[in-house]
Design a protein around this motif. Structure first.
Motif, PDB file in Angstrom:
ATOM      1  N   GLY A   1      10.855  19.418 -16.361  1.00 28.68           N
ATOM      2  CA  GLY A   1      12.162  19.531 -15.530  1.00 28.68           C
ATOM      3  C   GLY A   1      12.701  18.390 -14.665  1.00 28.68           C
ATOM      4  O   GLY A   1      12.097  17.486 -14.893  1.00 28.68           O
ATOM      5  N   PRO A   2      13.680  18.608 -13.714  1.00 29.88           N
ATOM      6  CA  PRO A   2      14.092  17.597 -13.010  1.00 29.88           C
ATOM      7  C   PRO A   2      12.855  16.918 -12.123  1.00 29.88           C
ATOM      8  O   PRO A   2      12.135  17.385 -11.848  1.00 29.88           O
ATOM      9  N   LEU A   3      13.202  15.719 -11.520  1.00 32.01           N
ATOM     10  CA  LEU A   3      12.155  14.807 -10.810  1.00 32.01           C
ATOM     11  C   LEU A   3      11.701  15.660  -9.654  1.00 32.01           C
ATOM     12  O   LEU A   3      10.453  15.728  -9.111  1.00 32.01           O
ATOM     13  N   GLU A   4      12.905  16.169  -8.727  1.00 34.19           N
ATOM     14  CA  GLU A   4      12.436  16.613  -7.660  1.00 34.19           C
ATOM     15  C   GLU A   4      11.308  16.067  -6.550  1.00 34.19           C
ATOM     16  O   GLU A   4      10.532  16.704  -6.146  1.00 34.19           O
ATOM     17  N   TYR A   5      11.543  14.874  -6.468  1.00 36.94           N
ATOM     18  CA  TYR A   5      11.040  13.723  -5.619  1.00 36.94           C
ATOM     19  C   TYR A   5      11.698  12.769  -5.094  1.00 36.94           C
ATOM     20  O   TYR A   5      12.491  11.991  -5.783  1.00 36.94           O
ATOM     21  N   GLU A   6      11.691  12.634  -3.964  1.00 39.06           N
ATOM     22  CA  GLU A   6      12.474  11.948  -3.069  1.00 39.06           C
ATOM     23  C   GLU A   6      11.653  10.592  -2.639  1.00 39.06           C
ATOM     24  O   GLU A   6      10.946  10.730  -1.967  1.00 39.06           O
ATOM     25  N   SER A   7      11.948   9.259  -3.502  1.00 40.59           N
ATOM     26  CA  SER A   7      11.038   8.288  -3.394  1.00 40.59           C
ATOM     27  C   SER A   7      11.432   7.492  -1.799  1.00 40.59           C
ATOM     28  O   SER A   7      12.656   7.577  -1.448  1.00 40.59           O
ATOM     29  N   THR A   8      10.518   6.836  -1.198  1.00 44.73           N
ATOM     30  CA  THR A   8      10.895   6.304   0.098  1.00 44.73           C
ATOM     31  C   THR A   8      11.401   4.943  -0.251  1.00 44.73           C
ATOM     32  O   THR A   8      12.093   4.414   0.514  1.00 44.73           O
ATOM     33  N   PHE A   9      11.058   4.419  -1.331  1.00 41.20           N
ATOM     34  CA  PHE A   9      11.206   2.997  -1.582  1.00 41.20           C
ATOM     35  C   PHE A   9      12.582   2.911  -2.765  1.00 41.20           C
ATOM     36  O   PHE A   9      12.849   1.941  -3.191  1.00 41.20           O
ATOM     37  N   HIS A  10      12.760   3.609  -3.408  1.00 41.44           N
ATOM     38  CA  HIS A  10      13.696   3.806  -4.585  1.00 41.44           C
ATOM     39  C   HIS A  10      14.747   4.802  -4.586  1.00 41.44           C
ATOM     40  O   HIS A  10      14.294   6.068  -4.619  1.00 41.44           O
ATOM     41  N   ASP A  11      15.945   4.447  -4.799  1.00 37.14           N
ATOM     42  CA  ASP A  11      16.938   5.402  -4.755  1.00 37.14           C
ATOM     43  C   ASP A  11      17.285   6.151  -6.171  1.00 37.14           C
ATOM     44  O   ASP A  11      18.107   5.882  -6.990  1.00 37.14           O
TER      45      ASP A  11
ATOM     46  N   ALA B   1       0.885  -1.269  -0.126  1.00 43.91           N
ATOM     47  CA  ALA B   1       0.121  -0.001  -0.054  1.00 43.91           C
ATOM     48  C   ALA B   1       0.771   1.210   0.146  1.00 43.91           C
ATOM     49  O   ALA B   1       0.537   2.271  -0.884  1.00 43.91           O
ATOM     50  N   GLU B   2       1.855   1.212   0.832  1.00 48.99           N
ATOM     51  CA  GLU B   2       2.749   2.533   0.950  1.00 48.99           C
ATOM     52  C   GLU B   2       3.616   2.552  -0.486  1.00 48.99           C
ATOM     53  O   GLU B   2       3.800   3.820  -0.876  1.00 48.99           O
ATOM     54  N   ARG B   3       3.869   1.614  -0.906  1.00 51.15           N
ATOM     55  CA  ARG B   3       4.739   1.791  -2.273  1.00 51.15           C
ATOM     56  C   ARG B   3       3.719   2.032  -3.340  1.00 51.15           C
ATOM     57  O   ARG B   3       4.285   2.868  -4.008  1.00 51.15           O
ATOM     58  N   LEU B   4       2.410   1.939  -3.172  1.00 48.50           N
ATOM     59  CA  LEU B   4       1.559   2.331  -4.382  1.00 48.50           C
ATOM     60  C   LEU B   4       1.316   3.900  -4.205  1.00 48.50           C
ATOM     61  O   LEU B   4       1.547   4.445  -5.354  1.00 48.50           O
ATOM     62  N   GLU B   5       1.223   4.160  -3.078  1.00 50.99           N
ATOM     63  CA  GLU B   5       0.957   5.525  -3.031  1.00 50.99           C
ATOM     64  C   GLU B   5       2.462   6.513  -3.121  1.00 50.99           C
ATOM     65  O   GLU B   5       2.403   7.527  -3.860  1.00 50.99           O
ATOM     66  N   ASP B   6       3.607   5.849  -2.901  1.00 47.67           N
ATOM     67  CA  ASP B   6       4.817   6.366  -3.271  1.00 47.67           C
ATOM     68  C   ASP B   6       5.162   6.379  -4.707  1.00 47.67           C
ATOM     69  O   ASP B   6       5.358   7.425  -5.465  1.00 47.67           O
ATOM     70  N   LEU B   7       4.523   5.559  -5.387  1.00 47.96           N
ATOM     71  CA  LEU B   7       4.605   5.326  -6.984  1.00 47.96           C
ATOM     72  C   LEU B   7       3.738   6.421  -7.684  1.00 47.96           C
ATOM     73  O   LEU B   7       4.223   7.053  -8.587  1.00 47.96           O
ATOM     74  N   VAL B   8       2.564   6.675  -7.068  1.00 48.99           N
ATOM     75  CA  VAL B   8       1.748   7.645  -7.690  1.00 48.99           C
ATOM     76  C   VAL B   8       2.374   9.065  -7.569  1.00 48.99           C
ATOM     77  O   VAL B   8       2.419   9.892  -8.687  1.00 48.99           O
TER      78      VAL B   8
END
Length: 334
Positions: free
Chosen positions: A145-155, A128-135
């Motif tokens: 421009g750049p991503l500017e998002y720090e994923s909880t599960f992906h470096d 569930a947490e991975r799906l929210e992070d993915l969205v």
């Protein structure tokens, strides 16, 4: 009301000795028929490592469907979000959206099958947490421009720019699931929610009411679409329709019972078969249209029904005939 069909799985049905390529040719041919029939959408579904070769290559299939059509909405209903590398998903979805000229809708869900999570190396308890992070990752990846998002599960470095970007700057994201947390997740972070076929009309109505309450309380803006999955068939009579879909429908449901549980399932119990029959919508065009109209009456006329007419083992010509009647005789009544 909008009306589409699918869900294409390209899986091998009982006594199906065709080459795998024939099932994929069937998928593309049926997609073309869906557009020709005047329907609004065509959908695929995803699972992995299944002995009947259930569709796993979601985005290559959608690319082929994009090439076979010009106007209809296409998408996965659903892709298994937590199993994806977010960069590849952002790139693949944007590519299909470009190939289809802005016709992709991205359906996602948390997944269930234990073996899929084990083989992909993804902890099932994090889904569930991975799906929210993915969205959130996808939204950022499709922005300029750049991503500017720090994923909880992906470096992933936040200064990376992910390309391509979708035609309109984003792809609509629809989340599936019937449980309250899944429904409220969709209300908060998605552009739509898809009701599973197992939900009753009243179950769908209550969840849509909950979605509207959540979005109002949390001041969530933007358009929000409601999709409803419904199994069924169109034929001259209820008896003929049920006879045409029954075996493929039961086979599909048995396979889903195995996929969701991760355990082998034998013949469905008679009680389960009766329950499944009561959940399906089948019969002559006027009967099917009347049943589908109940969704519009209950939750509003903007509902998008995905009427499942693709069943493993059912002959291609029969599915073509059903699609044509769905477009030519059911849709005009809605």
């Amino acid at each position: 009301m909008r009306l589409g069909t699918g869900l294409f799985t390209a899986q091998r049905g009982p006594d199906d000795d065709r080459e795998p390529s024939a099932r994929y040719e069937e998928l593309v041919a049926l997609t073309h028929e869906i557009e020709t029939a005047g329907l609004d959408s065509a959908w695929v579904s995803e699972h992995h490592f299944q002995r009947d070769e259930y569709l796993s290559g979601t985005f290559p299939a959608l690319g082929a469907m994009a090439a076979a059509t010009d106007e209809i909405e296409i998408g996965p209903c659903v892709a298994l979000g937590p199993l994806y590398d977010p960069i590849h998903l952002a790139e693949d979805a944007a590519t299909v959206d470009l190939l289809s000229s802005d016709r992709l809708t991205l359906g996602l869900a948390i997944g269930s099958n234990p073996r899929e999570f084990d083989v992909f190396g993804v902890p099932r308890e994090e889904r569930a947490e991975r799906l929210e992070d993915l969205v959130a990752f996808l939204r950022a990846a499709w922005s300029e421009g750049p991503l500017e998002y720090e994923s909880t599960f992906h470096d992933v470095p936040t200064d990376v720019t992910i390309t391509p970007t979708p035609t309109g700057g984003s792809v609509p994201i629809v989340l599936g699931g019937a449980a309250k947390p899944a429904v409220r997740r969709a209300a908060r972070i998605a552009d739509g929610w898809c009701a599973p076929s197992s939900l009753s009309l009243e179950g769908v109505r209550k969840r849509v009411e909950d979605i509207r309450t959540v979005r109002e309380k949390e001041n969530v803006e933007g358009e929000f679409s409601i999709y409803v999955l419904e199994h069924g068939w169109v034929d001259d009579s209820r008896e003929a329709a049920w006879e045409a879909m029954r075996e493929g429908y039961f086979h599909l449901q048995r396979r889903y019972a195995e996929i969701f549980s991760g355990e082998s399932v034998g013949e469905l119990a008679d009680e389960r078969k009766r329950e499944l029959k009561s959940e399906a919508t089948f019969g002559p065009p006027e009967t099917v249209a009347e049943e589908l109209e109940r969704y519009a009456d209950a939750i509003g006329g903007d509902v998008h029904v995905i009427f499942r007419t693709y069943y493993p083992g059912v002959e291609t010509g029969a599915m073509v005939d059903c699609v044509r009647r769905l477009g030519g005789e059911v849709a005009p009544r809605l």
